[in-house]
Design a protein around this motif. Structure first.
Motif, PDB file in Angstrom:
ATOM      1  N   VAL A 194      -6.633  -1.016  -0.225  1.00  0.00           N
ATOM      2  CA  VAL A 194      -6.151  -2.090  -1.088  1.00  0.00           C
ATOM      3  C   VAL A 194      -7.114  -3.271  -1.049  1.00  0.00           C
ATOM      4  O   VAL A 194      -7.495  -3.823  -2.094  1.00  0.00           O
ATOM      5  CB  VAL A 194      -4.737  -2.538  -0.669  1.00  0.00           C
ATOM      6  N   ALA A 205       0.834  -1.201   0.000  1.00  0.00           N
ATOM      7  CA  ALA A 205       0.000   0.000   0.000  1.00  0.00           C
ATOM      8  C   ALA A 205       0.870   1.254   0.000  1.00  0.00           C
ATOM      9  O   ALA A 205       0.604   2.213  -0.743  1.00  0.00           O
ATOM     10  CB  ALA A 205      -0.930  -0.004   1.208  1.00  0.00           C
ATOM     11  N   TRP A 243      -3.645   5.333  -0.817  1.00  0.00           N
ATOM     12  CA  TRP A 243      -3.606   3.887  -0.636  1.00  0.00           C
ATOM     13  C   TRP A 243      -3.262   3.515   0.811  1.00  0.00           C
ATOM     14  O   TRP A 243      -2.224   3.876   1.331  1.00  0.00           O
ATOM     15  CB  TRP A 243      -2.623   3.243  -1.595  1.00  0.00           C
ATOM     16  N   ARG A 293       2.364   1.812  -3.407  1.00  0.00           N
ATOM     17  CA  ARG A 293       1.411   2.322  -4.388  1.00  0.00           C
ATOM     18  C   ARG A 293       1.249   3.835  -4.268  1.00  0.00           C
ATOM     19  O   ARG A 293       0.869   4.504  -5.231  1.00  0.00           O
ATOM     20  CB  ARG A 293       0.060   1.633  -4.233  1.00  0.00           C
TER      21      ARG A 293
END
Length: 340
Positions: A216, A190, A211, A193
């Protein structure tokens, strides 16, 4: 005398066949003129697209435009959520054979009250083909061009597999999964991202998701519910065990021989080591090992994102279409339309 254009809400899942045939006629002509890089749009594929909202884009609302009883255009609004809940992502399609006759303008007029009622104050469109009618039509209706996007494709026929033989950089290892991130990696995945937030977005109103682990897991569940095959490849930093870079690819239920390359992100502290190219190359090898009949992978890349363009070129992607993104406030659009 030209018949009046009527615009009405449209639910393709309960539509009569004549309307679906009309939609296919309009969309097939649109693809032929503005999306020449793609295979011809079949009736079945068209209906599947109309009936299947794109995962991750919120509620989808459609309209149909008729003239003299004939379908001449259609429109889609995706009601984006969370950070982008102020946006109505809008696509208006008019049969190229009857363009420049006020049909698109009539559709836009009909959509604006609905957008306002839904609390959207920014109207945004992402894929207007450069060289087509869309960009100029949008400009004269009050939209501003806020970015340029490249449609890029990797066609496997005739491609050189040596391009995808990319070693993993020293100090890293790769992991891959379908559907759900492993528990031991999901937190750092996460965080990794979040690196996509550095990608240039120009003047888009859209904002990348924030994120987190719950975000997620929510996204993974949404893709599973939609029947989307979701593949992820990550690069793990061996010294710390955290995800340093990632890429994802989606195969929609009805796309049996091609996939969408989605976000590729590398954490700032790990850039310059070739991790983006590494994870994308492994994704290609993995995909073809499982699905040797696949014909291509398609992706979009910001024209200002030269590092990712360079990675894509090294892997064999080519630019097949250039598009612009546009947006405008509802007040501006209403004022412009009032003068037309």
């Amino acid at each position: 005398m030209v018949a009046e254009v009527t615009v009405e809400l449209f639910d393709p899942r309960g539509a009569v066949e004549a309307d679906l045939v009309g939609c296919h006629r309009v969309m097939a002509e649109w693809w032929r003129v503005d999306k020449r890089d793609l295979p011809a749009l079949s009736y079945t594929e068209c209906v599947n697209r109309l009936c299947t909202p794109f995962p991750g884009f919120g509620e989808e609302v459609r309209w149909l435009a008729r003239r003299g009883g004939e379908v001449v255009g259609l429109a889609t609004i995706d009601l984006l959520e969370a950070e982008s809940s102020h946006i109505g992502l809008t696509e208006i399609v008019v049969d190229p054979r009857v363009r420049r006759q006020g049909i698109g303008t009539a559709v836009l007029r009909a959509l604006l009250p609905e957008l306002r009622d839904r609390g959207r104050h920014l109207v945004e469109g992402w894929q207007l083909t450069v060289g087509g009618d869309g960009p100029e039509w949008a400009r004269t209706r009050g939209f501003t061009t806020v970015g340029t996007v490249l449609m890029q494709a990797l066609e496997f026929a005739g491609a050189d597999p040596a391009r995808w033989d990319v070693p993993v950089p020293a100090g890293y290892r790769t992991r891959r999964w379908r559907g759900a991130a492993p528990e031991e990696l999901v937190e750092s995945y996460a965080l990794a991202r979040q690196a996509i937030h550095d990608a240039p977005l120009g003047g888009l109103g859209y904002r990348q998701p924030d994120w987190t682990v719950p975000r997620v897991r929510e996204r993974e569940a949404e893709l599973r519910s939609a029947g989307v095959e979701h593949r992820v490849v990550v690069a793990v930093h061996e010294a710390t065990g955290v995800v340093a870079g990632s890429t994802e690819l989606e195969v929609l239920p009805d796309d049996l021989d091609w996939g969408y390359q989605r976000e590729t992100a590398v954490v700032a502290a790990h850039r310059g080591r070739g991790l983006g190219r590494c994870v994308k190359a492994e994704m290609i090898r993995w995909l073809l090992a499982d699905r040797p009949t696949f014909t291509r992978v398609q992706t979009t890349t910001g024209a200002a994102n030269t590092p990712m363009q360079r990675v894509n070129a090294q892997l064999g992607f080519t630019t097949t279409r250039t598009m612009v993104a546009v947006n405008s406030g509802i007040d501006v659009l209403e004022a412009t339309l009032a003068r037309l």
